[in-house]
Design a protein around this motif. Structure first.
Motif, PDB file in Angstrom:
ATOM      1  N   GLN A   2      -7.166 -15.927  15.620  1.00 23.83           N
ATOM      2  CA  GLN A   2      -6.308 -17.118  15.708  1.00 23.83           C
ATOM      3  C   GLN A   2      -7.132 -18.343  15.307  1.00 23.83           C
ATOM      4  O   GLN A   2      -8.215 -18.573  15.831  1.00 23.83           O
ATOM      5  CB  GLN A   2      -5.791 -17.295  17.139  1.00 23.83           C
ATOM      6  CG  GLN A   2      -4.850 -16.189  17.587  1.00 23.83           C
ATOM      7  CD  GLN A   2      -3.573 -16.158  16.766  1.00 23.83           C
ATOM      8  OE1 GLN A   2      -3.003 -17.196  16.448  1.00 23.83           O
ATOM      9  NE2 GLN A   2      -3.134 -14.965  16.413  1.00 23.83           N
ATOM     10  N   THR A   3      -6.613 -19.138  14.365  1.00 21.31           N
ATOM     11  CA  THR A   3      -7.431 -20.237  13.820  1.00 21.31           C
ATOM     12  C   THR A   3      -6.753 -21.602  13.897  1.00 21.31           C
ATOM     13  O   THR A   3      -7.223 -22.556  13.296  1.00 21.31           O
ATOM     14  CB  THR A   3      -7.778 -19.945  12.342  1.00 21.31           C
ATOM     15  OG1 THR A   3      -6.555 -19.765  11.625  1.00 21.31           O
ATOM     16  CG2 THR A   3      -8.649 -18.712  12.197  1.00 21.31           C
ATOM     17  N   LEU A  14      -7.529 -21.847  30.276  1.00 18.88           N
ATOM     18  CA  LEU A  14      -6.456 -21.077  29.648  1.00 18.88           C
ATOM     19  C   LEU A  14      -5.745 -21.872  28.546  1.00 18.88           C
ATOM     20  O   LEU A  14      -4.747 -21.404  27.996  1.00 18.88           O
ATOM     21  CB  LEU A  14      -5.455 -20.594  30.705  1.00 18.88           C
ATOM     22  CG  LEU A  14      -6.045 -19.726  31.827  1.00 18.88           C
ATOM     23  CD1 LEU A  14      -4.947 -19.188  32.728  1.00 18.88           C
ATOM     24  CD2 LEU A  14      -6.885 -18.569  31.279  1.00 18.88           C
ATOM     25  N   ASP A  15      -6.265 -23.056  28.196  1.00 20.27           N
ATOM     26  CA  ASP A  15      -5.679 -23.813  27.076  1.00 20.27           C
ATOM     27  C   ASP A  15      -5.811 -23.021  25.772  1.00 20.27           C
ATOM     28  O   ASP A  15      -5.024 -23.190  24.844  1.00 20.27           O
ATOM     29  CB  ASP A  15      -6.369 -25.174  26.908  1.00 20.27           C
ATOM     30  CG  ASP A  15      -6.006 -26.140  28.020  1.00 20.27           C
ATOM     31  OD1 ASP A  15      -5.160 -25.795  28.859  1.00 20.27           O
ATOM     32  OD2 ASP A  15      -6.589 -27.248  28.062  1.00 20.27           O
ATOM     33  N   PHE A  16      -6.861 -22.215  25.680  1.00 25.16           N
ATOM     34  CA  PHE A  16      -7.040 -21.327  24.527  1.00 25.16           C
ATOM     35  C   PHE A  16      -6.727 -19.897  24.980  1.00 25.16           C
ATOM     36  O   PHE A  16      -7.195 -19.444  26.027  1.00 25.16           O
ATOM     37  CB  PHE A  16      -8.482 -21.362  23.998  1.00 25.16           C
ATOM     38  CG  PHE A  16      -8.900 -22.663  23.339  1.00 25.16           C
ATOM     39  CD1 PHE A  16      -7.993 -23.681  23.084  1.00 25.16           C
ATOM     40  CD2 PHE A  16     -10.227 -22.868  22.964  1.00 25.16           C
ATOM     41  CE1 PHE A  16      -8.380 -24.878  22.478  1.00 25.16           C
ATOM     42  CE2 PHE A  16     -10.633 -24.051  22.351  1.00 25.16           C
ATOM     43  CZ  PHE A  16      -9.704 -25.058  22.112  1.00 25.16           C
ATOM     44  N   SER A  17      -5.963 -19.182  24.143  1.00 25.97           N
ATOM     45  CA  SER A  17      -5.651 -17.785  24.457  1.00 25.97           C
ATOM     46  C   SER A  17      -6.921 -16.936  24.347  1.00 25.97           C
ATOM     47  O   SER A  17      -7.947 -17.386  23.821  1.00 25.97           O
ATOM     48  CB  SER A  17      -4.599 -17.261  23.471  1.00 25.97           C
ATOM     49  OG  SER A  17      -5.185 -17.158  22.179  1.00 25.97           O
ATOM     50  N   LYS A  18      -6.825 -15.692  24.789  1.00 24.87           N
ATOM     51  CA  LYS A  18      -7.983 -14.780  24.688  1.00 24.87           C
ATOM     52  C   LYS A  18      -8.411 -14.647  23.219  1.00 24.87           C
ATOM     53  O   LYS A  18      -9.595 -14.714  22.899  1.00 24.87           O
ATOM     54  CB  LYS A  18      -7.615 -13.417  25.276  1.00 24.87           C
ATOM     55  CG  LYS A  18      -8.743 -12.399  25.165  1.00 24.87           C
ATOM     56  CD  LYS A  18      -8.354 -11.092  25.819  1.00 24.87           C
ATOM     57  CE  LYS A  18      -9.509 -10.107  25.844  1.00 24.87           C
ATOM     58  NZ  LYS A  18      -9.636  -9.358  24.597  1.00 24.87           N
ATOM     59  N   GLU A  19      -7.426 -14.467  22.337  1.00 21.50           N
ATOM     60  CA  GLU A  19      -7.750 -14.332  20.906  1.00 21.50           C
ATOM     61  C   GLU A  19      -8.430 -15.590  20.371  1.00 21.50           C
ATOM     62  O   GLU A  19      -9.338 -15.512  19.544  1.00 21.50           O
ATOM     63  CB  GLU A  19      -6.453 -14.109  20.114  1.00 21.50           C
ATOM     64  CG  GLU A  19      -6.163 -12.665  19.804  1.00 21.50           C
ATOM     65  CD  GLU A  19      -4.951 -12.558  18.899  1.00 21.50           C
ATOM     66  OE1 GLU A  19      -3.838 -12.665  19.442  1.00 21.50           O
ATOM     67  OE2 GLU A  19      -5.118 -12.381  17.677  1.00 21.50           O
ATOM     68  N   GLU A  20      -7.972 -16.745  20.841  1.00 19.23           N
ATOM     69  CA  GLU A  20      -8.595 -18.005  20.394  1.00 19.23           C
ATOM     70  C   GLU A  20     -10.021 -18.135  20.922  1.00 19.23           C
ATOM     71  O   GLU A  20     -10.911 -18.617  20.210  1.00 19.23           O
ATOM     72  CB  GLU A  20      -7.724 -19.192  20.813  1.00 19.23           C
ATOM     73  CG  GLU A  20      -6.443 -19.277  19.979  1.00 19.23           C
ATOM     74  CD  GLU A  20      -5.408 -20.231  20.529  1.00 19.23           C
ATOM     75  OE1 GLU A  20      -4.477 -20.581  19.777  1.00 19.23           O
ATOM     76  OE2 GLU A  20      -5.504 -20.640  21.714  1.00 19.23           O
ATOM     77  N   VAL A  21     -10.259 -17.688  22.148  1.00 22.68           N
ATOM     78  CA  VAL A  21     -11.627 -17.720  22.677  1.00 22.68           C
ATOM     79  C   VAL A  21     -12.509 -16.788  21.847  1.00 22.68           C
ATOM     80  O   VAL A  21     -13.683 -17.097  21.565  1.00 22.68           O
ATOM     81  CB  VAL A  21     -11.652 -17.350  24.181  1.00 22.68           C
ATOM     82  CG1 VAL A  21     -13.093 -17.189  24.682  1.00 22.68           C
ATOM     83  CG2 VAL A  21     -10.938 -18.419  25.006  1.00 22.68           C
ATOM     84  N   THR A  23     -12.163 -16.232  18.679  1.00 22.55           N
ATOM     85  CA  THR A  23     -12.487 -16.998  17.467  1.00 22.55           C
ATOM     86  C   THR A  23     -13.624 -17.984  17.752  1.00 22.55           C
ATOM     87  O   THR A  23     -14.558 -18.130  16.952  1.00 22.55           O
ATOM     88  CB  THR A  23     -11.246 -17.782  16.970  1.00 22.55           C
ATOM     89  OG1 THR A  23     -10.181 -16.868  16.749  1.00 22.55           O
ATOM     90  CG2 THR A  23     -11.550 -18.550  15.694  1.00 22.55           C
ATOM     91  N   VAL A  24     -13.534 -18.681  18.904  1.00 25.61           N
ATOM     92  CA  VAL A  24     -14.593 -19.635  19.276  1.00 25.61           C
ATOM     93  C   VAL A  24     -15.948 -18.915  19.327  1.00 25.61           C
ATOM     94  O   VAL A  24     -16.954 -19.409  18.791  1.00 25.61           O
ATOM     95  CB  VAL A  24     -14.276 -20.309  20.639  1.00 25.61           C
ATOM     96  CG1 VAL A  24     -15.493 -21.090  21.150  1.00 25.61           C
ATOM     97  CG2 VAL A  24     -13.064 -21.229  20.518  1.00 25.61           C
ATOM     98  N   MET A 328     -11.801 -30.664  15.639  1.00 24.46           N
ATOM     99  CA  MET A 328     -11.946 -31.988  15.003  1.00 24.46           C
ATOM    100  C   MET A 328     -12.094 -31.902  13.493  1.00 24.46           C
ATOM    101  O   MET A 328     -11.989 -32.911  12.802  1.00 24.46           O
ATOM    102  CB  MET A 328     -13.166 -32.705  15.587  1.00 24.46           C
ATOM    103  CG  MET A 328     -13.019 -33.048  17.069  1.00 24.46           C
ATOM    104  SD  MET A 328     -14.587 -33.447  17.873  1.00 24.46           S
ATOM    105  CE  MET A 328     -15.156 -34.841  16.916  1.00 24.46           C
ATOM    106  N   GLY A 329     -12.394 -30.694  12.972  1.00 22.48           N
ATOM    107  CA  GLY A 329     -12.719 -30.620  11.556  1.00 22.48           C
ATOM    108  C   GLY A 329     -11.880 -29.660  10.737  1.00 22.48           C
ATOM    109  O   GLY A 329     -11.839 -29.748   9.522  1.00 22.48           O
ATOM    110  N   GLY A 330     -11.181 -28.753  11.393  1.00 22.67           N
ATOM    111  CA  GLY A 330     -10.417 -27.751  10.636  1.00 22.67           C
ATOM    112  C   GLY A 330      -9.092 -28.293  10.167  1.00 22.67           C
ATOM    113  O   GLY A 330      -8.882 -29.503  10.109  1.00 22.67           O
ATOM    114  N   ILE A 331      -8.205 -27.404   9.813  1.00 19.82           N
ATOM    115  CA  ILE A 331      -6.851 -27.816   9.437  1.00 19.82           C
ATOM    116  C   ILE A 331      -5.846 -26.913  10.155  1.00 19.82           C
ATOM    117  O   ILE A 331      -6.179 -25.809  10.566  1.00 19.82           O
ATOM    118  CB  ILE A 331      -6.596 -27.749   7.914  1.00 19.82           C
ATOM    119  CG1 ILE A 331      -7.035 -26.387   7.356  1.00 19.82           C
ATOM    120  CG2 ILE A 331      -7.294 -28.883   7.211  1.00 19.82           C
ATOM    121  CD1 ILE A 331      -6.475 -26.099   5.997  1.00 19.82           C
TER     122      ILE A 331
END
Ligand code: CP
Length: 331
Positions: A2-3, A14-21, A23-24, A328-331
Motif C-alpha cells: 500500500q503506497t 492504527l492510523d496506518f493499516s498493517k499493509e501500510e506499516v 510498506t513503511v 510529505m514527499g510522495g504522491i
C-alpha cells in the motif's frame, strides 16, 4: 504493497493499516541501506518540518532533525515555551499558520488528558501532515522503530514468539504510558503473542485494552494480561522479547502525589540478570530510553549482549525518514 500516504497524519498506531506499516518498514530498510552505502536519497529537497516540543527529548529531536537533513530538507526546532502559545495561540491557529509555513508538523505533547487532543485539534486545521512525536496516549514512531528492530533480530515471521511488555520501577517521575499502549496495539498485528504485566495500579486505558484485544483476535495472536504485585517473574518465563519500562498510575489516580506513593511499593520491579535468565537464552532486552539505570534495569542487563537499545534508538531515524518521505514527499 500500500503506497497511498501523501498528506496523511500519523497520530495513533492504527492510523496506518498493517499493509501500510509493512510498506513503511520496506522503505525504512531501503533508506537504512542507502545511508550505509553513502547513497544520496534527497526525497524531501526544499521541504521543511516543524518540530513543536512541549516536553524534553534526546532521541526524538535528534533523529527527526538528522533525518530531515539526510532527506535534503530542514527541520525547525520549536520549543512551546519560546512561542506565543502561552499567550493565546490556539491549536487551530498552530494548524492553520504552521500548515502554511511548513510541509509537515511534528508535535510532542505528553500532558495527561491534553496531548492527544491537542495533536488532533492541530491536525483538523492543518493542510499538511501532523506527526506524533509522542503524546499522552501513543508513541507510534518508537513502536515502528521497535518493530523494525525485532524484525532485524528475530526475522519477519514473528508467529508464536512471546513478547513481554512489563511495567518497571522508576521513581524519577510518572512517565507517560504511551509506549506500552502503542506496543500492545501494534505488535499483535505482526504475529507476536503479547503478555502485558504490571502491578494492579498500573493498568492501561480501557479503550486501548479493547483495541489490543481486537487486534489480537483479528490477527490470531495471543494477548494475555497479568495484573499482579509480583507478576514480573511469571511473565518473563520463556519469553523471546522483554520490553520492560516504567509508566505512571494515571488511569488509577490522576493525583500525581498519590501516584508517586504507589510507585514506591514496587521497587522490586527491576529488570536484572536473575529475571532475564527466566526468558529464553536468546531473548532480547528492549527499552526506548531514557532508562533509570540500576533502578529500572541493571547495568548488567542494559549493557549486555541481549540488549538492543541502541539499535532501537538508531531505527527511530530510519522509520521516521520513511514516514516523512511517504507522507510529505510522495504522491
Ligand atoms: N525514546 C524517546 O522517545 O526518547 P526521547 O524522549 O529522548 O525523545
Amino acid at each position: 504493497m500500500q503506497t497511498h500516504f501523501y498528506g496523511r497524519d500519523l497520530i495513533g498506531d492504527l492510523d496506518f493499516s498493517k499493509e501500510e506499516v509493512e510498506t513503511v518498514l520496506d522503505v525504512a530498510f531501503d533508506l537504512k541501506r542507502k545511508r550505509a552505502l553513502g547513497q544520496p536519497h534527497a526525497y524531501l529537497r526544499d521541504k521543511v518540518l516543524a518540530m513543536l516540543f512541549f516536553f524534553s527529548s534526546t532521541r526524538t529531536r535528534g533523529s527527526f532533525e538528522a533525518g530531515m537533513a539526510q532527506l535534503g530538507g530542514h527541520a525547525a526546532f520549536i520549543e512551546s515555551k519560546t512561542t506565543q502559545i502561552a499567550h493565546g495561540d490556539t491549536p487551530k491557529e498552530i494548524g492553520e499558520i504552521f500548515g502554511r509555513y511548513f510541509d509537515g508538523i511534528a508535535i510532542r505533547h505528553v500532558d495527561w488528558g491534553v496531548g492527544n487532543k491537542y495533536l488532533n485539534e492541530v491536525a483538523k486545521y492543518s493542510r499538511v501532515p501532523v506527526l506524533n512525536m509522542q503524546c499522552d496516549i501513543y508513541h507510534p514512531f518508537q513502536i515502528l522503530a521497535d518493530l523494525m528492530t525485532i524484525v532485524e533480530k528475530k526475522g519477519r515471521d514473528l508467529r508464536r514468539k512471546k513478547m513481554v511488555v512489563s511495567w518497571a520501577y522508576a521513581a524519577s517521575y510518572q512517565k507517560p504510558m504511551s509506549v506500552p499502549q502503542s506496543l500492545v496495539v501494534q505488535m499483535p498485528r505482526f504475529g507476536l503473542d503479547v503478555v502485558l504485566v504490571h502491578p494492579p495500579e498500573f493498568r492501561l486505558m480501557p479503550e486501548i485494552m479493547d483495541m489490543a484485544q481486537e487486534q489480537a483476535r483479528k490477527y490470531g495472536t495471543g494477548f494475555e494480561v497479568i495484573s499482579d504485585p509480583d507478576g514480573m517473574e511469571k511473565a518473563f518465563k520463556d519469553a523471546d522479547i522483554i520490553y520492560a519500562k516504567s509508566w505512571g498510575a494515571m488511569v488509577h489516580t490522576p493525583d500525581a502525589e498519590e501516584g508517586a506513593k504507589i510507585i514506591k511499593k514496587y521497587a522490586h520491579w527491576i529488570t536484572d540478570e536473575r529475571k532475564m535468565a527466566l526468558a529464553k537464552p536468546d531473548a532480547i532486552y528492549m527499552h526506548p530510553l531514557p532508562a533509570d539505570r540500576n533502578i529500572e534495569v541493571t547495568d548488567g542487563v542494559i549493557d549486555s549482549a541481549q540488549s538492543v537499545v541502541y539499535d532501537e534508538a538508531e531505527n527511530r531515524m530510519h522509520v521516521q525518514k520513511a514516514v516523512m518521505a511517504l507522507t510529505m514527499g510522495g504522491i
